[in-house]
Design a protein around this motif. Structure first.
Motif, mmCIF file in Angstrom:
data_model
loop_
_atom_site.group_PDB
_atom_site.id
_atom_site.type_symbol
_atom_site.label_atom_id
_atom_site.label_comp_id
_atom_site.label_asym_id
_atom_site.label_seq_id
_atom_site.Cartn_x
_atom_site.Cartn_y
_atom_site.Cartn_z
ATOM 1 N N LEU A 143 0.696 -1.148 -0.115
ATOM 2 C CA LEU A 143 0.072 -0.018 0.038
ATOM 3 C C LEU A 143 0.810 1.212 0.002
ATOM 4 C CD1 LEU A 143 -2.700 -1.294 2.325
ATOM 5 C CD2 LEU A 143 -3.164 -0.676 -0.031
ATOM 6 N N ALA A 144 2.120 1.221 0.657
ATOM 7 C CA ALA A 144 2.960 2.300 0.369
ATOM 8 C C ALA A 144 3.392 2.315 -0.926
ATOM 9 C CB ALA A 144 4.218 2.063 1.160
ATOM 10 N N TYR A 145 3.451 1.301 -1.727
ATOM 11 C CA TYR A 145 4.083 1.548 -3.003
ATOM 12 C C TYR A 145 2.818 2.093 -3.801
ATOM 13 C CZ TYR A 145 4.453 -0.853 -7.730
ATOM 14 O OH TYR A 145 4.624 -0.860 -9.051
ATOM 15 N N ASP A 146 1.741 1.413 -3.529
ATOM 16 C CA ASP A 146 0.549 1.932 -4.480
ATOM 17 C C ASP A 146 -0.005 3.098 -4.676
ATOM 18 O OD1 ASP A 146 -1.860 0.514 -5.961
ATOM 19 O OD2 ASP A 146 -2.727 1.779 -4.426
ATOM 20 N N CYS A 147 0.087 3.776 -5.757
ATOM 21 C CA CYS A 147 -0.153 5.243 -5.821
ATOM 22 C C CYS A 147 -1.425 5.791 -5.088
ATOM 23 C CB CYS A 147 0.042 5.683 -7.424
ATOM 24 S SG CYS A 147 1.334 5.340 -8.075
ATOM 25 N N ARG A 148 -2.442 4.910 -4.855
ATOM 26 C CA ARG A 148 -3.609 5.525 -4.594
ATOM 27 C C ARG A 148 -3.619 6.362 -3.041
ATOM 28 N NH1 ARG A 148 -8.266 2.781 -1.580
ATOM 29 N NH2 ARG A 148 -10.226 3.816 -2.036
ATOM 30 N N ARG A 149 -2.752 5.716 -2.003
ATOM 31 C CA ARG A 149 -2.596 6.264 -0.857
ATOM 32 C C ARG A 149 -1.533 6.143 -0.189
ATOM 33 N NH1 ARG A 149 -7.236 4.159 3.255
ATOM 34 N NH2 ARG A 149 -7.035 2.321 2.063
ATOM 35 N N SER A 150 -0.244 6.367 -1.132
ATOM 36 C CA SER A 150 1.065 6.252 -0.815
ATOM 37 C C SER A 150 1.364 6.875 0.368
ATOM 38 C CB SER A 150 1.979 6.582 -2.397
ATOM 39 O OG SER A 150 3.234 6.119 -2.019
ATOM 40 N N ALA A 151 1.103 8.065 0.450
ATOM 41 C CA ALA A 151 1.571 9.047 1.567
ATOM 42 C C ALA A 151 1.208 8.505 2.931
ATOM 43 C CB ALA A 151 1.251 10.487 1.251
ATOM 44 N N PHE A 152 0.071 8.216 3.112
ATOM 45 C CA PHE A 152 -0.438 7.637 4.395
ATOM 46 C C PHE A 152 0.247 6.340 4.651
ATOM 47 C CE2 PHE A 152 -3.441 4.596 6.405
ATOM 48 C CZ PHE A 152 -3.528 5.379 7.663
#
Length: 256
Positions: A143-152
């Motif tokens: 999920l850190a890699y995935d662009c959808r909610r990368s910052a969180f």
């Protein structure tokens, strides 16, 4: 008992994945891990955590779950029916009695009555029986890699790596789809900020940590917690979905 909050100073606030390039498919995950590992080393993440990071895999099931949270669009009655609200109330009332000393101790310390804690416990894991079987670090890294909610999730990943370096999590720790662990499903950063007592798979630790979270988000002893009342804002901080918030308040009122 040493609160996990003592570790929070070790975790800074991450920017939106730094130089590591986010992606929307498995194709770039391995390259992203290499880039992220370099950034993590520069931030002082230790070799144990780096090794755990490099052992992660792209969690396809986590991505599917993240894209498919349709139940949060249901009405309150539909949501309660889907999540077994009546069964949670029934079992919750029994647990309130059988664990009365524990709940009294928690309320004395944090000001949070049993109902909201039991409602969260039942909603999150069916009272500990459904804690998930996904690799925690892989879920958070994906999920850190995935662009959808990368910052969180970059923040969550740095928290998870700190927990690995401290021996609280391991490369094999398992939990729910988005990296939640324990009886009430704490994300890694919340473990650092609000976890108390130790292992959150232990009921007393998990419920005390949940009460600590609510108190830290403005819970006032003796105030109401229904929509429009003073403590509903603390319940809102627990989960962003409005139907989930109202379900917790509804179930809690029937238990209390």
């Amino acid at each position: 008992m040493v609160p996990f909050a003592a570790l929070v100073s070790l975790v800074g606030t991450a920017t939106a994945a730094g130089a590591a390039q986010c992606g929307n498919s498995a194709g770039g995950f391995e390259a992203w891990k290499q880039e992220f590992a370099s950034e993590a080393r520069a931030r002082g993440v230790g070799p144990t955590a780096i090794s755990a990071l490099m052992s992660t895999h792209y969690a396809t099931a986590t991505i599917a779950a993240d894209r498919g949270q349709h139940s949060f669009r249901l009405s309150l009655d539909q949501f309660l029916a889907k999540r077994g609200g009546a069964a949670i109330v029934s079992r919750g009332r029994s647990l309130k009695q059988s664990h009365s000393a524990m709940f009294a101790s928690i309320e004395q310390r944090y000001g949070v009555p049993p109902g909201p804690l039991i409602a969260i416990w039942g909603m999150e894991t069916a009272f500990g029986s459904q804690r998930g079987n996904q690799n925690t670090l892989s879920a958070v890294a994906t999920l850190a890699y995935d662009c959808r909610r990368s910052a969180f999730f970059t923040d969550q990943l740095y928290a998870a790596l700190t927990l690995v370096d401290r021996g609280i999590l391991t490369a094999s720790t398992r939990g729910s789809m988005h990296g939640e662990i324990g009886q009430t499903q704490f994300m890694p950063k919340n473990i650092l900020n609000y976890g108390v007592g130790g292992n959150l798979d232990v009921t007393a630790n998990a419920l005390a940590s949940t009460a600590n979270f609510l108190k830290a988000h403005g819970w006032r002893a003796g105030a109401g917690y229904q929509p429009g009342e003073a403590n509903f804002a603390a319940i809102q901080a627990w989960n962003a979905a409005s139907v989930y918030q109202r379900a917790i308040a509804h179930i809690a009122s029937q238990i209390d």
